[in-house]
Design a protein around this motif. Structure first.
Motif, PDB file in Angstrom:
ATOM      1  N   TYR A  52     -25.621   6.648  -0.355  1.00 39.98           N
ATOM      2  CA  TYR A  52     -25.994   6.736   1.170  1.00 39.98           C
ATOM      3  C   TYR A  52     -26.788   5.558   1.520  1.00 39.98           C
ATOM      4  N   ARG A  53     -26.747   5.451   2.875  1.00 35.39           N
ATOM      5  CA  ARG A  53     -27.193   4.478   3.754  1.00 35.39           C
ATOM      6  C   ARG A  53     -28.100   4.880   4.478  1.00 35.39           C
ATOM      7  N   ASN A  54     -29.392   4.458   4.558  1.00 29.96           N
ATOM      8  CA  ASN A  54     -30.465   4.957   5.685  1.00 29.96           C
ATOM      9  C   ASN A  54     -30.338   3.967   6.867  1.00 29.96           C
ATOM     10  N   TRP A  55     -30.212   4.207   7.938  1.00 29.37           N
ATOM     11  CA  TRP A  55     -30.139   3.280   8.904  1.00 29.37           C
ATOM     12  C   TRP A  55     -31.629   3.073   9.393  1.00 29.37           C
ATOM     13  N   ARG A  61     -28.829   9.121   7.796  1.00 36.88           N
ATOM     14  CA  ARG A  61     -28.526   8.925   6.397  1.00 36.88           C
ATOM     15  C   ARG A  61     -26.861   9.320   6.215  1.00 36.88           C
ATOM     16  N   THR A  62     -26.337   8.139   6.162  1.00 40.10           N
ATOM     17  CA  THR A  62     -24.627   8.481   6.106  1.00 40.10           C
ATOM     18  C   THR A  62     -24.229   8.252   4.810  1.00 40.10           C
TER      19      THR A  62
END
Length: 199
Positions: A52-55, A61-62
Motif C-alpha cells: 500500500y501507499r500512503n498519500w 492509503r491505496t
C-alpha cells in the motif's frame, strides 16, 4: 470488445507456452544434474501480501495494484458475465486491492451499475471507488449534474472517492472549460459538498 477478448486469449496462450517451456527446461536441468533421478522441487515461495501507499497530502492509503473495470469477461451476447466478473472483483478485494476504477461508458454503460451491485455488498470504508465524467463523448449538450446523479445511483454510493475528467485531450479539452456547461465548476462544488473526495 472482440479485440480485447482476443488480446486476452492471445496473452493467455503466450503465458501457457512459457509455462510449458519453463517446466520442460526445469525437468531437463533436474535430470541432467542428478544423472536422471529427479529430486523434489523446493517449496513455492509464500504468498506475498498486498503493498500500500500512503498519500502525502491526504488521509488515503491505496493498494499498489488497482482494479480497472473496463474489460470484464462477457457472455456471447456482449453483456458482462456477472458471475465470473463478481468472482474476479471479490478475489481482488480478498487479495488486498482497495482501489476500483470504472467509468460512464465502460461496457456500453453497464460497468457502473454492475460494479455498484457488487460493492453494495462490501463495507463502504473498505474500498476507494473512482469513476469519470464522459466529456470526451461527442454530444450537442453536456449536463454534468444529470450525469453525476446517474453515476451515484448506478454505483449505489453517496460519494465518489475519486472523480476524474475522462480522456482529456486536444479534441475534448474545450468541452471541460466551456462556460455553457460549467463542468469543472459543478464538480468543484460537489467536492465542497463532500460528494467527491478527490477531484
Amino acid at each position: 470488445m472482440i479485440s480485447a477478448i482476443y488480446a486476452q486469449s492471445e496473452a493467455e496462450d503466450i503465458l501457457n507456452r512459457h509455462r510449458r517451456i519453463f517446466s520442460a527446461f526445469k525437468n531437463y536441468v533436474i535430470l541432467s544434474s542428478t544423472g536422471g533421478a529427479a529430486e523434489p522441487l523446493p517449496p513455492l515461495p509464500q504468498k506475498r501480501a498486498m503493498e500500500y501507499r500512503n498519500w502525502k497530502n491526504a488521509p488515503v492509503r491505496t493498494s499498489l495494484l488497482g482494479y480497472g473495470c473496463m474489460r470484464f469477461p462477457t457472455l456471447p451476447d456482449g453483456r458482462i458475465d456477472e458471475v465470473r466478473a463478481e468472482k474476479l472483483l471479490n478475489t481482488a478485494r480478498e487479495a488486498g486491492v482497495n482501489y476500483f476504477d470504472t467509468a460512464y461508458p465502460y461496457h456500453g454503460g453497464q460497468s457502473e451499475p454492475f460494479v455498484g451491485r457488487v460493492i453494495a455488498k462490501w463495507p463502504r470504508e473498505s474500498f476507494y471507488l473512482a469513476t469519470k465524467f464522459p466529456g470526451h463523448m461527442v454530444a450537442e449538450t453536456y449536463d454534468p449534474a444529470d450525469i453525476f446523479e446517474q453515476q451515484l445511483q448506478k454505483c449505489q454510493v453517496e460519494y465518489f472517492d475519486f472523480y476524474l475528467l475522462h480522456n482529456v485531450y486536444e479534441n475534448s479539452v474545450h468541452v471541460y472549460d466551456d462556460p455553457r456547461w460549467g463542468i469543472v465548476d459543478y464538480f468543484v462544488e460537489q467536492k465542497k459538498q463532500g460528494r467527491i473526495k478527490h477531484l
